[in-house]
Design an enzyme around this catalytic site. Structure first.
Site, PDB file in Angstrom:
ATOM      1  CE  LYS A  12      56.597  32.489 -41.019  1.00  0.00           C
ATOM      2  NZ  LYS A  12      56.292  33.097 -39.705  1.00  0.00           N
ATOM      3  CB  THR A  57      55.597  29.037 -38.366  1.00  0.00           C
ATOM      4  OG1 THR A  57      55.618  30.337 -37.761  1.00  0.00           O
ATOM      5  CG2 THR A  57      54.475  28.212 -37.761  1.00  0.00           C
ATOM      6  CG  ASP A  58      61.431  32.703 -38.083  1.00  0.00           C
ATOM      7  OD1 ASP A  58      61.103  33.586 -38.901  1.00  0.00           O
ATOM      8  OD2 ASP A  58      62.621  32.503 -37.740  1.00  0.00           O
ATOM      9  CG  PHE A 162      24.856  23.878 -72.971  1.00  0.00           C
ATOM     10  CD1 PHE A 162      25.357  22.713 -72.417  1.00  0.00           C
ATOM     11  CD2 PHE A 162      23.943  24.617 -72.237  1.00  0.00           C
ATOM     12  CE1 PHE A 162      24.975  22.294 -71.154  1.00  0.00           C
ATOM     13  CE2 PHE A 162      23.551  24.215 -70.965  1.00  0.00           C
ATOM     14  CZ  PHE A 162      24.065  23.043 -70.428  1.00  0.00           C
ATOM     15  NE  ARG A 179      28.841  26.000 -74.975  1.00  0.00           N
ATOM     16  CZ  ARG A 179      28.724  25.649 -73.701  1.00  0.00           C
ATOM     17  NH1 ARG A 179      28.033  26.402 -72.860  1.00  0.00           N
ATOM     18  NH2 ARG A 179      29.265  24.530 -73.258  1.00  0.00           N
ATOM     19  CD  GLN A 222      28.842  19.653 -67.549  1.00  0.00           C
ATOM     20  OE1 GLN A 222      28.976  20.210 -68.645  1.00  0.00           O
ATOM     21  NE2 GLN A 222      27.862  19.962 -66.723  1.00  0.00           N
ATOM     22  CG  ASN A 248      30.717  27.802 -69.063  1.00  0.00           C
ATOM     23  OD1 ASN A 248      31.226  28.553 -69.887  1.00  0.00           O
ATOM     24  ND2 ASN A 248      29.888  26.826 -69.385  1.00  0.00           N
ATOM     25  CG  HIS A 250      28.529  32.095 -68.582  1.00  0.00           C
ATOM     26  ND1 HIS A 250      28.204  30.861 -69.089  1.00  0.00           N
ATOM     27  CD2 HIS A 250      28.396  32.000 -67.226  1.00  0.00           C
ATOM     28  CE1 HIS A 250      27.886  30.049 -68.094  1.00  0.00           C
ATOM     29  NE2 HIS A 250      28.000  30.706 -66.958  1.00  0.00           N
TER      30      HIS A 250
END
Length: 301
Positions: A12, A57-58, A162, A179, A222, A248, A250
């Site tokens: 569930k 599932t209930d 970078f 940056r 990284q 990332n 940007h």
């Protein structure tokens, strides 16, 4: 050629449970999203439509709500362990149970400078997560707990570079030594024990990761992820592995030259897609077997 039934599970998904503690005039709230999945001898349900071994599932849903009262919901890890153990220990056809939980944080409303006892507003920089797997019975029973969070949006306005990257005839990106670095971080860490102060450990891991993101002068996202994971493992010997997924987010310097303006790293376009997606794991070289803990979760979040 023969055709056979492969691995399967059922459960569930996304039971939205809110547990209020009313033991005193100052109430407490725990707001979670719980998904259950059971593995075991359910071949007949797939091959013949025979439901004789299938716990509905209930019923799984009703159990999740009942356990919020019976066992409590102070820590999602301990609640998930109680729920998984119940399905494996008390439901005969079940040989393995997986419980995945998200927790949504709330904070108290301030009234005249003081916290109100029973009124809350949604808070939280992230959504806390846990995934609990229990398999087997008796002395052979094994348990795996994965803590974590998702949607932790974090940004620093400098301290990130970078450059020196591989270039070919399709490369347009310009190298930079200053940056914005931003991400919406997902992290999951695997415990080697269930004898853990879950609340203090979660708070400590989050603080380590955030402070490492802030203080490492980053030459790449990284590198930052590795340092974050390394710092967590150094601080907590009972964590075997941590996995991180970091889009990332940007921020591109916007061209204001057409308006006769100089943009000295001040105005940016926050571009939501496409985005780089950096994923990494940091682990101990003697880390114990992960068992089904990662594989059922699908690896990276």
């Amino acid at each position: 050629m023969s055709i056979i039934l492969g691995p399967h599970q059922y459960g569930k998904a996304e039971n939205r449970i809110v547990r209020i503690y009313r033991d005193s005039p100052r109430h407490e709230i725990h707001d979670v999203n719980v998904s259950t999945a059971l593995r075991g001898d359910f071949d007949a349900a797939h091959l013949r439509g025979d439901q004789g071994t299938v716990l509905p599932t209930d019923t799984q849903k009703q159990t999740a709500y009942s356990y919020a009262k019976e066992k409590g919901l102070l820590s999602i890890e301990s609640y998930g362990l109680e729920l998984a153990r119940h399905f494996v220990d008390d439901v005969e056809p079940v040989s393995g149970a997986r419980i995945e939980i998200e927790e949504f944080a709330w904070e108290r409303v301030l009234v005249d400078g003081s916290e109100h006892d029973f009124t809350f507003v949604r808070k939280g920089q992230e959504i806390r997560t846990a995934a609990i797997t229990v398999e087997g019975s008796g002395d052979a029973q094994r348990e795996w707990v994965i803590g974590g969070f998702k949607d932790l949006v974090i940004l620093k306005t400098t301290g990130s570079e970078f450059h020196g990257f591989l270039e070919d005839e399709y490369t347009l990106l310009q190298p930079t030594t200053d940056r914005i670095m931003a991400t919406s971080l997902v992290a999951q860490w695997r415990f080697t024990t269930t004898d853990v102060d879950w609340e203090a450990t979660y708070a400590g891991i989050k603080q380590i990761m955030v402070s490492t993101f802030a203080t490492v002068h980053s030459l790449a996202l990284q590198q930052t992820l590795y340092e974050m994971g390394k710092a967590v493992l150094e601080a907590y010997p009972f964590i075997a592995e941590i996995r991180m997924s970091a889009p990332n987010k940007h921020h591109f310097l916007y061209d204001l030259a057409p308006f006769g303006l100089t943009n000295d790293n001040e105005v940016f376009n926050a571009d939501d897609r496409p985005y780089g997606l950096i994923q990494a794991s940091v682990l101990r070289d003697d880390a114990p077997d992960a068992g089904p803990a990662w594989t059922i979760a699908g690896g990276f979040a």
